[in-house]
Design a protein around this motif. Sequence first.
Motif, PDB file in Angstrom:
ATOM      1  N   ALA A 101     -88.611  42.975  14.459  1.00  0.00           N
ATOM      2  CA  ALA A 101     -90.077  42.999  14.564  1.00  0.00           C
ATOM      3  C   ALA A 101     -90.680  41.627  14.829  1.00  0.00           C
ATOM      4  O   ALA A 101     -91.835  41.514  15.233  1.00  0.00           O
ATOM      5  N   VAL A 102     -89.882  40.563  14.580  1.00  0.00           N
ATOM      6  CA  VAL A 102     -90.363  39.185  14.791  1.00  0.00           C
ATOM      7  C   VAL A 102     -89.607  38.574  15.968  1.00  0.00           C
ATOM      8  O   VAL A 102     -88.373  38.556  15.966  1.00  0.00           O
ATOM      9  N   PRO A 103     -90.278  38.089  16.989  1.00  0.00           N
ATOM     10  CA  PRO A 103     -91.733  38.022  17.161  1.00  0.00           C
ATOM     11  C   PRO A 103     -92.314  39.158  18.002  1.00  0.00           C
ATOM     12  O   PRO A 103     -93.442  39.063  18.446  1.00  0.00           O
ATOM     13  N   ALA A 104     -91.515  40.214  18.249  1.00  0.00           N
ATOM     14  CA  ALA A 104     -91.968  41.278  19.142  1.00  0.00           C
ATOM     15  C   ALA A 104     -93.288  41.901  18.693  1.00  0.00           C
ATOM     16  O   ALA A 104     -94.181  42.168  19.503  1.00  0.00           O
ATOM     17  N   GLN A 105     -93.428  42.109  17.374  1.00  0.00           N
ATOM     18  CA  GLN A 105     -94.643  42.729  16.848  1.00  0.00           C
ATOM     19  C   GLN A 105     -95.412  41.818  15.894  1.00  0.00           C
ATOM     20  O   GLN A 105     -96.628  41.906  15.795  1.00  0.00           O
TER      21      GLN A 105
ATOM     22  N   HIS B 193     -99.890  41.580  11.663  1.00  0.00           N
ATOM     23  CA  HIS B 193     -99.644  41.114  13.029  1.00  0.00           C
ATOM     24  C   HIS B 193     -99.224  39.644  13.062  1.00  0.00           C
ATOM     25  O   HIS B 193     -98.413  39.252  13.886  1.00  0.00           O
ATOM     26  N   HIS B 194     -99.817  38.852  12.177  1.00  0.00           N
ATOM     27  CA  HIS B 194     -99.506  37.419  12.127  1.00  0.00           C
ATOM     28  C   HIS B 194     -99.123  37.033  10.698  1.00  0.00           C
ATOM     29  O   HIS B 194     -99.656  37.592   9.729  1.00  0.00           O
TER      30      HIS B 194
ATOM     31  N   THR C 257    -102.407  45.136   8.500  1.00  0.00           N
ATOM     32  CA  THR C 257    -103.354  44.050   8.262  1.00  0.00           C
ATOM     33  C   THR C 257    -103.242  43.031   9.393  1.00  0.00           C
ATOM     34  O   THR C 257    -102.275  43.021  10.158  1.00  0.00           O
ATOM     35  N   SER C 258    -104.258  42.193   9.502  1.00  0.00           N
ATOM     36  CA  SER C 258    -104.332  41.271  10.640  1.00  0.00           C
ATOM     37  C   SER C 258    -103.427  40.060  10.467  1.00  0.00           C
ATOM     38  O   SER C 258    -102.721  39.659  11.388  1.00  0.00           O
ATOM     39  N   VAL C 259    -103.481  39.465   9.288  1.00  0.00           N
ATOM     40  CA  VAL C 259    -102.704  38.243   9.067  1.00  0.00           C
ATOM     41  C   VAL C 259    -102.337  38.137   7.597  1.00  0.00           C
ATOM     42  O   VAL C 259    -103.081  38.604   6.721  1.00  0.00           O
ATOM     43  N   LEU C 260    -101.193  37.550   7.336  1.00  0.00           N
ATOM     44  CA  LEU C 260    -100.788  37.197   5.975  1.00  0.00           C
ATOM     45  C   LEU C 260    -100.746  35.683   5.916  1.00  0.00           C
ATOM     46  O   LEU C 260    -100.067  35.042   6.716  1.00  0.00           O
ATOM     47  N   VAL C 261    -101.505  35.110   4.978  1.00  0.00           N
ATOM     48  CA  VAL C 261    -101.489  33.656   4.772  1.00  0.00           C
ATOM     49  C   VAL C 261    -100.725  33.393   3.483  1.00  0.00           C
ATOM     50  O   VAL C 261    -101.111  33.887   2.414  1.00  0.00           O
ATOM     51  N   THR C 262     -99.645  32.644   3.570  1.00  0.00           N
ATOM     52  CA  THR C 262     -98.805  32.467   2.392  1.00  0.00           C
ATOM     53  C   THR C 262     -98.020  31.174   2.484  1.00  0.00           C
ATOM     54  O   THR C 262     -98.022  30.498   3.512  1.00  0.00           O
ATOM     55  N   GLY C 263     -97.333  30.839   1.403  1.00  0.00           N
ATOM     56  CA  GLY C 263     -96.485  29.648   1.369  1.00  0.00           C
ATOM     57  C   GLY C 263     -95.069  29.977   1.798  1.00  0.00           C
ATOM     58  O   GLY C 263     -94.630  31.131   1.698  1.00  0.00           O
ATOM     59  N   PHE C 264     -94.338  28.970   2.253  1.00  0.00           N
ATOM     60  CA  PHE C 264     -92.978  29.203   2.743  1.00  0.00           C
ATOM     61  C   PHE C 264     -92.041  29.659   1.634  1.00  0.00           C
ATOM     62  O   PHE C 264     -91.024  30.307   1.890  1.00  0.00           O
ATOM     63  N   ASP C 265     -92.382  29.328   0.369  1.00  0.00           N
ATOM     64  CA  ASP C 265     -91.464  29.607  -0.734  1.00  0.00           C
ATOM     65  C   ASP C 265     -91.306  31.092  -1.026  1.00  0.00           C
ATOM     66  O   ASP C 265     -90.386  31.477  -1.744  1.00  0.00           O
TER      67      ASP C 265
ATOM     68  N   GLU D  75    -114.390  46.037  15.331  1.00  0.00           N
ATOM     69  CA  GLU D  75    -112.936  46.086  15.212  1.00  0.00           C
ATOM     70  C   GLU D  75    -112.522  45.675  13.798  1.00  0.00           C
ATOM     71  O   GLU D  75    -113.021  44.685  13.268  1.00  0.00           O
ATOM     72  N   PRO D  76    -111.608  46.411  13.163  1.00  0.00           N
ATOM     73  CA  PRO D  76    -111.193  46.061  11.798  1.00  0.00           C
ATOM     74  C   PRO D  76    -110.415  44.744  11.772  1.00  0.00           C
ATOM     75  O   PRO D  76    -109.688  44.407  12.702  1.00  0.00           O
ATOM     76  N   TYR D  77    -110.589  44.017  10.677  1.00  0.00           N
ATOM     77  CA  TYR D  77    -109.821  42.798  10.408  1.00  0.00           C
ATOM     78  C   TYR D  77    -109.527  42.804   8.918  1.00  0.00           C
ATOM     79  O   TYR D  77    -110.453  42.943   8.097  1.00  0.00           O
ATOM     80  N   SER D  78    -108.278  42.689   8.546  1.00  0.00           N
ATOM     81  CA  SER D  78    -107.956  42.796   7.118  1.00  0.00           C
ATOM     82  C   SER D  78    -106.905  41.797   6.690  1.00  0.00           C
ATOM     83  O   SER D  78    -106.028  41.405   7.461  1.00  0.00           O
TER      84      SER D  78
END
Length: 883
Positions: free
Chosen positions: A377-381, A510-511, A479-487, A38-41
């Motif tokens: 789209a948040v949080p539905a998708q 997705h996240h 993509t699977s997830v975005l990791v970022t800062g609140f700013d 399964e892809p994960y990006s």
Amino acid sequence: MAENALPKGYEPQDIENRWRTHWEENKTFTPDPDAPGEPYSIVIPPPNVTGALHMGHALNLTLQDILCRFHRQKGRKVLWVPGTDHAGIATQNVVERQLAREGKGRHDLGREKFIERVWQWREEYGNRILSQIRKMGASVDWTRERFTMDEGLSRAVRQVFVKLYEDGLIYKGNYIINWCPRCHTALADDEVDHSAEKGALHYVRYPLEDGSGHLTIATTRPETMLADTAIAVHPEDERFSHLIGKYAILPLVGRKLIIIGDKYVDREFGTGCLKVTPAHDHNDWELGRKHGLEVLNILTDDGVLSEDAGPDFAGLDCAAARKKILVMLEEKGFLDRIEPHEHNVGHCYRCKTVVEPYVSTQWFVAMTKLAPRARAAVPAQTQIYPENWEKTYYNWLDNIRDWCISRQIWWGHRIPAWTCEDCGELIVAMDAPQACKCGSTRLTQDEDVLDTWFSSALWPFSTLGWPDSTEELKQFYPTSVLVTGFDILFFWVARMMMMGLQFMDEIPFHHVYIHALVRDEHGKKMSKSTGNVIDPVEMIDKYGTDSLRFTLTAFAAMGRDIKLSEARIEGYRHFINKIWNAARFALMNLPEEQPAPCDLAAVQELHHRWILHRLEEVKSSVDSAFTGYRFNEAAQTLYKFFWNELCDWYLELSKPDMQAGGERRARAQFVLWTVLKEVLVLMHPVMPFVTAEIWNVLPGVAGTDIACASYPETRPACVSPDAEKRMALVQGVISAIRTIKAELNIAPTTRLNALVRTVSDAALEELEASREVISVLARLEGLTMGADAAGPRASASAVVEGNEVIVPLAGLVDFEAELARLDKELGKVGKEKEKLEAKLANESFVSRAPADIVAKERARSQELAETQEKLESLRKRLADAMD
């Protein structure tokens, strides 16, 4: 295996460099789109090409890398796309400063040569951040590195602009924008940093045209009165409603100002009257549009007053104009009074210059039309973690204004729009048109470039090859997830949502995981001016990458800021050493080849069953923690298991097995090998380098790459809560004896006799079965156990699960000397505690000292109280033993 399979000490620099090179040269992290799984990006939040690694980057990269390495272990084909952002304003500023040192400006070079100079700077200096990303051990696919100004992304930017324009979602028009006089460019609303500053309210009298009196108006910016075109009052304000439709006279200028009624006016602020300056205040601009007021711009793009401000003020900057206006108002009797007033002032997020509201012709994206779908789209998708950030996301989208995307600089994506010099036709196209529909070839391209965030908003799909229909796009978008800062929740996350939904008809991720801030050890924000910045590169050079990564992970609790200190990083360097030394011990006791396997579910020895049970629990806990973005829980679970259970207990418990030989030794070797092998895989996402190096010499897997290893499979048959419960009793007895030794200053190596008065036959049976390990680990000369076990009066004791552990003290302790030592220690603790309590009782100290200092002193007071209680208890026990 030979002891020198691993060097005596762990030296991270050479090991890290070797593994970085190995992974990059072997394309270890380049996924095959056609491979199973399964892809994960993840797309990396592209750092500015001008940037250098800071702790926020280090945390962000660590968490993304953990997720990528973990999901590879789980069998997914993982793509982590690296890249950098061209950072229009920031990069242009850097190169302009470089030119200034040569006595030149960008206009001396001209646009084309200046752009060449920026590209040259980028080639020479712009890859520093990428080398630092490598230093962090990021398992990105370097074969797919992207840059927001590369040809592929530039084509995507042009196509998006053209399509939005054709759909009526991009338009050009006169509008009030945020203008930076230093950078000479427009700024989006969220590129303006607001901070509270001490200013003043200036109360100015505006005479009524009919001579019947005046209106007094309070303003923080008296210089803008030169551009006033109306006065507003609340239509229901009985003081002024009768004046609506009449006129007042603008002081110093003499211009007639119509008095309008609007419910926007705050009757409680100032005098309840509002000067309306549509060209130099965002709210006044809206009032002006609503009431059809004249827009009078009195500023130049350098932030000085223009000829339209009048001959007395033209050429002055705002500060100088304000001083002169106030003097003239005072002289002519128009200045009523001045009162101190704190208010928010906007500054350019890049150069910190005060931003001026400014009317000019700009390009805009109709965000109000794109926002509703992104909100839905948040949080539905798309789920945001922590969930509380959803409110912030909604609030911004609910109050969004159209986005000014044009920038008056040279470095960036030039707007693909051309104007015919003969007929004035505006042409927006992917490629430069050859001629206008009127036949003219005299076409001029728009001078402006696009806001840097415009290209960044396309990042999740443009980096995967869009607008082409690539295999990467099919496999890895969304993509699977975005990791970022609140700013950058506004700058970037929300805009990516809009563009992804508009052009891909799908969410971009997705996240969204919003990580916390990294602060100093006192909870203060790190800043160069404060001098509390911890440089991640310096920490890596000093303690190694794994130490820094583990520290950040251990404190990365969802929604809670990290309090970081160098001491904490140094502390986890000791953990890396512990892992290294434990591996050396294991290798000394393992064969050259993989140990002969045995049925792990069938082993009978308690310590083997216990460690295998705990391993299963750790696998489950770490899996759940990483999947749920509870990074700190995973780190703490691994730390406790490796240091407290594997090293402090299991390795010691297995020593008699290794000395015994035969099947017993073989069984212990296979259990040890299994546990070490699997815990290395569990720790690898957090600490890739030390685990890779140990794995590389581990029998049975030596020569393979741990980065390609699968997550350990579960062994349900090894789950044994009973073994854990039984082991707790054995550990409790051993710990009790060790504690008695420590409290009474008996050397740990001293062999002594001990007794255990058991409360049940089951407890006696369990302890008898573990007699050997209790004797070895507690360093006992003799051990007596049973329901009738009793020691002499001069004994120390402790209770473990109802069983009394007794240590006879005759010949081991000088009672008089020990009591004297305890009395001295109690006196010392008592004095410090008394002094500290007096300090905390001082209201002046508690109210004036920084909160973190007060909290620290209270914690110390509590610690002293606990120490005092323990010492008093120990003294009583010792005195009782003497009687």
